[in-house]
Design an enzyme around this catalytic site. Structure first.
Site, PDB file in Angstrom:
ATOM      1  CE  LYS A   8      -3.384   2.483   2.878  1.00 29.25           C
ATOM      2  NZ  LYS A   8      -4.212   2.918   1.739  1.00 29.25           N
ATOM      3  N   PRO A 188       4.318   8.319   0.595  1.00 25.66           N
ATOM      4  CG  PRO A 188       3.224   9.624  -0.993  1.00 25.66           C
ATOM      5  CD  PRO A 188       3.778   9.674   0.404  1.00 25.66           C
ATOM      6  CB  SER A 189       8.103   6.491  -2.944  1.00 22.54           C
ATOM      7  OG  SER A 189       7.352   6.854  -4.083  1.00 22.54           O
ATOM      8  NE  ARG A 190       6.388   0.229   1.646  1.00 25.11           N
ATOM      9  CZ  ARG A 190       5.143   0.175   1.186  1.00 25.11           C
ATOM     10  NH1 ARG A 190       4.500   1.313   0.904  1.00 25.11           N
ATOM     11  NH2 ARG A 190       4.534  -0.971   1.014  1.00 25.11           N
ATOM     12  CG  MET A 191      10.848   8.332   0.086  1.00 22.30           C
ATOM     13  SD  MET A 191      12.485   7.782   0.646  1.00 22.30           S
ATOM     14  CE  MET A 191      13.198   9.353   1.155  1.00 22.30           C
TER      15      MET A 191
END
Length: 212
Positions: A8, A188-191
């Site tokens: 997700k 977002p983008s695991r940041m």
């Protein structure tokens, strides 16, 4: 879909050093209020991780029952596995995961038993069934079977049917006194945003950003 393909992308909110409170209990209170208003099922459910004297870990879900500047309180059987481990090693970690808000809170600290008066006051507010269960269950021990548990429960229900149900001597509360608290906001983008409070030797809280 394989397990590896389950993912997700978090994007609901952000968290910056400029936005957080100067001390973590205030910040927790802000997030707690928002979580309660979000109608999260069992919003007070938290993972409690403990370890024994050899460092072997154990984790389970418990329920937060109180928090303030002194720490975070939960209740249990003192003779349970978690109670034995906390006796051997008082360090513990709590984790809240509020997926509806894409947030986690991780609290690391030392534990201590709360006062007898505090434990009695909370115990007296519990439903009678929960009170009897505290007497009937030798938590974490192997037992003869479900029928044995029912018989034991029925025994204590009969024993206390004509009066108040007192707090068992083996049951009460613990307080986790934090020395680090991390607030995690999915991005977002695991940041992800990760803001950590660390208690220094002078009793002041240091705030820093951690890499996701």
């Amino acid at each position: 879909m394989s397990i590896a393909d389950i993912r997700k992308d978090y994007q609901l909110q952000t968290l910056s050093e400029a936005d957080v409170a100067a001390e973590p209990i205030t910040q927790f209170g802000k997030w707690w209020d928002e979580a309660v208003k979000s109608d999260i099922v069992e919003v007070n459910a938290m993972t409690l991780a403990t370890a024994d004297k050899n460092g072997i870990p154990s984790a389970r879900i418990v329920l937060l029952k109180e928090y303030d500047a002194k720490g975070f309180v939960f209740f249990t059987n003192y003779n349970s596995k978690k109670g034995e481990q906390l006796l051997q090693n008082p360090n513990a970690c709590l984790v809240f995961f509020w997926k509806e808000l894409e947030r986690q809170v991780r609290i690391t600290g030392t534990t201590e038993k709360i006062s007898m008066e505090e434990s009695i006051a909370y115990f007296n507010k519990r439903p009678d069934g929960s009170k009897i269960g505290a007497w009937a269950s030798p938590q974490s021990l192997a037992v003869a079977g479900k029928a044995w548990l029912k018989e034991t429960f029925d025994y204590y229900r009969e024993r206390f049917k004509h009066g108040e149900i007192p707090k068992p001597p083996h049951w009460g509360g613990y307080r986790v006194k934090p020395f680090t608290i991390e607030f995690w906001q999915g991005r977002p983008s695991r940041m992800h945003d990760r803001i950590q409070y660390t208690l220094d030797a002078g009793g002041n809280w240091m705030i820093e950003r951690l890499a996701p």
